[in-house]
Write a protein that holds these residues in place. Structure first.
Motif, mmCIF file in Angstrom:
data_model
loop_
_atom_site.group_PDB
_atom_site.id
_atom_site.type_symbol
_atom_site.label_atom_id
_atom_site.label_comp_id
_atom_site.label_asym_id
_atom_site.label_seq_id
_atom_site.Cartn_x
_atom_site.Cartn_y
_atom_site.Cartn_z
ATOM 1 N N ASN A 499 5.028 32.307 57.588
ATOM 2 C CA ASN A 499 5.265 31.015 58.235
ATOM 3 C C ASN A 499 5.021 30.002 57.486
ATOM 4 O O ASN A 499 4.118 29.108 57.339
ATOM 5 C CB ASN A 499 4.096 30.931 59.507
ATOM 6 C CG ASN A 499 2.783 30.982 58.896
ATOM 7 O OD1 ASN A 499 2.590 31.590 57.728
ATOM 8 N ND2 ASN A 499 1.584 30.654 59.660
ATOM 9 N N ILE A 500 5.980 29.833 56.422
ATOM 10 C CA ILE A 500 5.998 28.758 55.583
ATOM 11 C C ILE A 500 7.423 28.224 55.184
ATOM 12 O O ILE A 500 8.575 28.938 55.335
ATOM 13 C CB ILE A 500 5.262 29.412 53.992
ATOM 14 C CG1 ILE A 500 5.285 28.250 53.083
ATOM 15 C CG2 ILE A 500 6.474 30.341 53.554
ATOM 16 C CD1 ILE A 500 4.427 28.725 51.883
ATOM 17 N N GLY A 501 7.495 27.054 54.770
ATOM 18 C CA GLY A 501 8.946 26.335 54.563
ATOM 19 C C GLY A 501 9.422 26.660 53.192
ATOM 20 O O GLY A 501 8.511 27.344 52.287
ATOM 21 N N LEU A 502 10.680 26.616 52.864
ATOM 22 C CA LEU A 502 11.150 26.738 51.537
ATOM 23 C C LEU A 502 10.485 25.912 50.321
ATOM 24 O O LEU A 502 10.285 26.767 49.310
ATOM 25 C CB LEU A 502 12.772 26.425 51.597
ATOM 26 C CG LEU A 502 13.465 26.774 50.379
ATOM 27 C CD1 LEU A 502 13.548 28.326 49.831
ATOM 28 C CD2 LEU A 502 14.829 26.325 50.744
ATOM 29 N N GLY A 503 10.278 24.650 50.623
ATOM 30 C CA GLY A 503 9.817 23.948 49.535
ATOM 31 C C GLY A 503 8.382 24.619 49.291
ATOM 32 O O GLY A 503 7.799 24.391 48.028
ATOM 33 N N ASP A 504 7.265 24.836 50.495
ATOM 34 C CA ASP A 504 6.032 25.393 50.132
ATOM 35 C C ASP A 504 5.997 26.526 49.601
ATOM 36 O O ASP A 504 5.471 26.836 48.542
ATOM 37 C CB ASP A 504 5.292 25.322 51.528
ATOM 38 C CG ASP A 504 5.010 24.134 52.109
ATOM 39 O OD1 ASP A 504 5.249 23.112 51.374
ATOM 40 O OD2 ASP A 504 4.832 24.120 53.555
ATOM 41 N N GLN A 506 8.426 27.722 47.526
ATOM 42 C CA GLN A 506 8.868 27.411 45.832
ATOM 43 C C GLN A 506 7.567 27.209 45.071
ATOM 44 O O GLN A 506 7.167 27.461 43.977
ATOM 45 C CB GLN A 506 9.870 26.501 45.902
ATOM 46 C CG GLN A 506 10.349 26.208 44.388
ATOM 47 C CD GLN A 506 11.130 27.360 43.593
ATOM 48 O OE1 GLN A 506 11.482 28.365 44.445
ATOM 49 N NE2 GLN A 506 11.188 27.147 42.465
ATOM 50 N N SER A 507 6.873 26.000 45.798
ATOM 51 C CA SER A 507 5.704 25.228 45.077
ATOM 52 C C SER A 507 4.461 26.214 44.913
ATOM 53 O O SER A 507 3.864 26.548 43.924
ATOM 54 C CB SER A 507 5.159 24.078 45.624
ATOM 55 O OG SER A 507 4.775 24.459 47.215
ATOM 56 N N ARG A 508 4.412 27.256 45.936
ATOM 57 C CA ARG A 508 3.229 28.216 45.733
ATOM 58 C C ARG A 508 3.468 29.260 44.697
ATOM 59 O O ARG A 508 2.668 29.628 43.814
ATOM 60 C CB ARG A 508 3.086 28.986 47.100
ATOM 61 C CG ARG A 508 2.484 28.216 48.273
ATOM 62 C CD ARG A 508 0.875 27.909 48.083
ATOM 63 N NE ARG A 508 0.288 29.141 48.177
ATOM 64 C CZ ARG A 508 0.084 30.002 49.229
ATOM 65 N NH1 ARG A 508 0.283 29.363 50.267
ATOM 66 N NH2 ARG A 508 -0.595 31.077 49.267
ATOM 67 N N LEU A 509 4.883 29.761 44.729
ATOM 68 C CA LEU A 509 5.302 30.646 43.568
ATOM 69 C C LEU A 509 5.014 30.050 42.219
ATOM 70 O O LEU A 509 4.358 30.682 41.138
ATOM 71 C CB LEU A 509 6.583 31.011 43.644
ATOM 72 C CG LEU A 509 7.151 31.979 44.720
ATOM 73 C CD1 LEU A 509 8.345 32.264 45.067
ATOM 74 C CD2 LEU A 509 6.043 33.252 44.920
ATOM 75 N N ILE A 510 5.509 28.671 42.254
ATOM 76 C CA ILE A 510 5.291 27.885 40.710
ATOM 77 C C ILE A 510 3.900 27.793 40.377
ATOM 78 O O ILE A 510 3.443 27.834 39.159
ATOM 79 C CB ILE A 510 6.351 27.084 40.764
ATOM 80 C CG1 ILE A 510 7.618 27.072 40.721
ATOM 81 C CG2 ILE A 510 5.822 25.906 39.559
ATOM 82 C CD1 ILE A 510 8.520 26.128 41.086
ATOM 83 N N GLU A 511 3.303 27.164 41.064
ATOM 84 C CA GLU A 511 1.826 26.953 41.028
ATOM 85 C C GLU A 511 0.889 28.251 40.625
ATOM 86 O O GLU A 511 0.128 28.173 39.670
ATOM 87 C CB GLU A 511 1.221 26.417 42.243
ATOM 88 C CG GLU A 511 -0.456 26.058 42.395
ATOM 89 C CD GLU A 511 -0.848 25.621 43.398
ATOM 90 O OE1 GLU A 511 -2.150 25.501 43.562
ATOM 91 O OE2 GLU A 511 -0.159 25.488 44.483
ATOM 92 N N THR A 512 1.192 29.220 41.322
ATOM 93 C CA THR A 512 0.406 30.700 40.954
ATOM 94 C C THR A 512 1.006 31.046 39.471
ATOM 95 O O THR A 512 0.101 31.502 38.748
ATOM 96 C CB THR A 512 0.914 31.540 41.871
ATOM 97 O OG1 THR A 512 0.431 31.083 43.213
ATOM 98 C CG2 THR A 512 -0.037 33.038 41.696
ATOM 99 N N THR A 513 2.088 30.828 39.190
ATOM 100 C CA THR A 513 2.562 31.317 37.966
ATOM 101 C C THR A 513 2.030 30.384 36.851
ATOM 102 O O THR A 513 1.726 31.011 35.541
ATOM 103 C CB THR A 513 4.238 31.039 37.916
ATOM 104 O OG1 THR A 513 4.834 31.921 38.710
ATOM 105 C CG2 THR A 513 4.743 31.378 36.444
ATOM 106 N N VAL A 514 1.826 29.040 37.107
ATOM 107 C CA VAL A 514 1.431 28.097 36.019
ATOM 108 C C VAL A 514 -0.097 28.395 35.788
ATOM 109 O O VAL A 514 -0.420 28.440 34.670
ATOM 110 C CB VAL A 514 1.545 26.692 36.420
ATOM 111 C CG1 VAL A 514 0.577 25.895 35.558
ATOM 112 C CG2 VAL A 514 3.035 26.207 36.560
ATOM 113 N N LEU A 515 -0.974 28.662 36.893
ATOM 114 C CA LEU A 515 -2.404 29.023 36.903
ATOM 115 C C LEU A 515 -2.418 30.275 36.214
ATOM 116 O O LEU A 515 -3.322 30.485 35.170
ATOM 117 C CB LEU A 515 -2.990 29.103 38.185
ATOM 118 C CG LEU A 515 -3.101 27.717 38.914
ATOM 119 C CD1 LEU A 515 -3.649 27.949 40.258
ATOM 120 C CD2 LEU A 515 -3.881 26.679 38.141
#
Length: 682
Positions: A499-504, A506-515
């Motif tokens: 239950n998440i949007g496309l932008g969220d 994408q940001s969750r994937l990138i954020e987890t990758t950066v961390l």
């Protein structure tokens, strides 16, 4: 296209279909038929092939393409192992086309093969990897590359990609198989393939597959051939240079089956008539089955002509069918299309007991249900996916994204049709993640996957997946390798619900990758420092080894020189000993050959004095009737060999060693006394 090019293509097609290798013979047939391919084929085809051109046979509706039949029609007379002959309407329809043009299209279908289309009919390509007397089974999608296959091989064998030598490819595709970017669908592979893995160790092993093919050229192969259905067995012993076309010709002489009618079982995939036996990849002792396609075609034609094909509905009873006696006489025409079956919500069948096959079915069913584009899912077990993502050096490590699918969730269609089709999401998964998918719809598959999570990661990961509610599925679990209590373990770093949007997303994937990359920086620095220390140590070891080798070389050279000097001294001593023995032998012979010395009061005596190079003298009495040789023997008996010294008379000065030794002392005026001089020869 020029007329010459058209004739060349027609000539090539004619030779391929008829199996006539003699260009002159094929040319004459085409010339006589005015370069009409069908007319030329009629001239060459024997009378028993007449049923093939029978246009009165009405074939049934064309069935769905049969992968086995397609492979057979594109094999130039070669069939795979364990091919079951199932005569029936579909087969007879392929075997007896309704027109000559369709026959020509069928006969010439093997001329322009499209390996990509052929392999795209396969959902998964199976590889049996033979390594260290063990068998590893790997399944890959057709669009996978050689590099991805080598990664899979590393996961199961722990042999790094840089040390993998893979043998067993088709000879015609061996060079392409060496390129990491080559896709498997372009290598003309079978649904199941046997490959041999060799570990290129530090001992300098080189892959010698091409050399072995060259060596196999001169070997003699033992081919055991069974002619079916007669069951007749015979053996041939051709050399490795014999082509398959030549072998077929030899079989024709034995079985009287024409080359174009021979159907073989037992050749590896990718072989054609121009392939020689050494390149085909068969063992030196191999078994084949050969059949006469003309006889089988005739039998199937009779079967098709005399058999009524009746199709029963699987849900109809025998009683219902008995009541339908007038069905064929009915005037009703049913033209309505059958109802469209709903898409299957289950991407993995119930009670799947193998993760690899379940993963393969998941990817294929996902593609069929949601279509293109879709993310690049990893095909294999969860453990292999985890190894590919996390069990690598820090610089090469990725996150493992586990996509948990559920066919009963109302979020599934939106999540898969919109979010998972986004190009940015697909690219993010491809660059930073190893994506693994599983269907949690059936409880049996869910329980098996949860057990695998516990075994591969930990119980917390299994508990996390179990507690995700249906209204939050599908979900993506992000797993990474992190430090915990001084040791490295795999942990669930984040869970993204459906239950998440496309932008969220994408940001969750990138954020987890950066961390995650920030956490890896410390490990990367440690690995770099460790690599630098190992490099310094390796250089020191190399320098020490070089010094040690230099010292050993010096010692070896010194020992070699001493050994040479000792050998030279021994040689000189041996030669000196031989020379002394030779001189002593000559002296003894000369001493034994001397006549007795006359007494002083005897008459006719000559007193000879021999002056040595040192100045002292030798004296002896001789009879004037003694010869010059007796005088020379006296000199030699005292150690002055004639080949080393010359004897001169006092006056007139004469070289006595150059005079005939049989002359007497009297004839040489060497009496009553004479002094002779010894001089060393130079």
């Amino acid at each position: 296209m020029s007329d010459n090019q058209d004739k060349e293509e027609t000539l090539a097609s004619f030779q391929t279909i008829t199996g006539i290798d003699d260009v002159g013979e094929a040319f004459s047939h085409l010339e006589a038929s005015n370069w009409d391919l069908m007319e030329a084929l009629k001239r060459v085809m024997p009378q028993e092939d007449a049923p093939v051109f029978n246009t009165n046979i009405q074939p049934p509706e064309p069935p769905a393409p049969d992968p086995v039949a397609v492979a057979l029609s594109n094999s130039n007379g070669f069939r795979p192992f364990n091919y079951d002959e199932m005569p029936g309407p579909s087969q007879s329809a392929r075997m007896f086309p309704p027109s000559q043009s369709q026959l020509l299209a069928q006969l010439t279908s093997s001329i322009n093969l499209d390996p990509t289309k052929q392999n795209n009919n396969q959902n998964v390509i199976k590889f049996n990897i033979h390594f260290n007397q063990q068998l590893y089974q790997i399944c890959m999608p057709p669009n996978a590359t050689i590099e991805q296959l080598k990664r899979k091989i590393f996961d199961v064998t722990s042999v790094p990609q840089c040390r993998q030598a893979i043998r067993g490819w088709q000879p015609s595709r061996a060079s392409e198989a060496q390129q990491p970017s080559t896709q498997l669908c372009n290598l003309d592979l079978s649904p199941e393939n046997d490959l041999i893995l060799i570990d290129l160790t530090d001992d300098g092993f080189m892959d010698t597959e091409q050399d072995e093919v060259t060596q196999r050229m001169d070997k003699v192969f033992n081919l055991k051939i069974v002619q079916q259905p007669e069951g007749r067995e015979f053996s041939l012993n051709p050399s490795g240079q014999t082509t398959i076309q030549e072998l077929k010709t030899n079989v024709y002489y034995i079985t009287n089956i024409q080359v174009r009618h021979q159907e073989w079982t037992g050749w590896p995939s990718g072989c054609n008539n121009d392939t020689n036996i050494a390149q085909s990849g068969i063992e030196e002792t191999h078994s084949f089955v050969v059949r006469n396609m003309a006889n089988r075609a005739q039998n199937n034609a009779n079967l098709h002509a005399n058999t009524e094909v009746v199709i029963l509905d699987s849900e109809s009873s025998a009683d219902e069918f008995e009541d339908a006696t007038d069905f064929n006489n009915s005037e009703y025409i049913f033209s309505d299309s059958p109802p469209v079956q709903p898409l299957n919500r289950h991407l993995i069948p119930n009670n799947t007991n193998d993760e690899t096959s379940g993963s393969s079915q998941f990817v294929e069913n996902y593609r069929q249900r949601f279509g293109e584009p879709f993310p690049d899912f990893f095909v294999g077990s969860l453990d292999n996916a985890l190894r590919l993502a996390c069990h690598k050096p820090a610089k090469e490590r990725k996150l493992l994204a586990i996509y948990l699918h559920h066919g009963e969730s109302i979020l599934t269609n939106v999540f898969c049709d919109h979010l998972m089709k986004d190009e940015a999401i697909i690219q993010t998964f491809k660059e930073n993640f190893v994506l693994y998918g599983w269907d949690m719809t059936y409880e049996s598959n869910k329980d098996m996957f949860l057990s695998s999570l516990t075994a591969c990661i930990n119980s917390n990961a299994s508990l996390t997946a179990r507690n995700i509610k249906l209204d939050k599925l599908p979900a993506i679990m992000l797993v990474g390798k992190s430090r915990l209590m001084g040791r490295q373990t795999c942990e669930v770093l984040s869970v993204i619900h459906g239950n998440i949007g496309l932008g969220d997303l994408q940001s969750r994937l990138i954020e987890t990758t950066v961390l995650y990359e920030e956490q890896l920086q410390g490990e990367i620095r440690e690995e770099d420092e460790r690599a630098a220390r190992d490099q310094v140590k390796a250089e020191q070891d190399m320098a020490y080894e070089a010094t040690l080798q230099a010292d050993m070389a010096k010692d070896a050279a010194k020992r070699q020189k001493e050994a040479a000097q000792a050998a030279e001294r021994k040689r000189i001593e041996s030669e000196r000993a031989e020379e002394d023995a030779r001189r002593e032998s000559i002296r003894l012979v000369a001493s034994q050959s001397l006549p007795p010395e006359p007494a002083e009061h005897e008459a006719n005596i000559s007193k000879i004095r021999v002056r040595k190079p040192t100045g002292d003298h030798l004296e002896r009495r001789f009879s004037i009737y003694h010869t010059l040789q007796d005088l020379l023997n006296f000199v030699a008996a005292n150690g002055f060999l004639i080949d080393e010294y010359k004897v001169f008379s006092g006056w007139p000065r004469r070289d006595l060693t150059a005079i005939d030794g049989s002359q007497t002392l009297e004839s040489l005026k060497l009496y009553p006394q004479e002094t002779v001089i010894l001089e060393e020869r130079f």
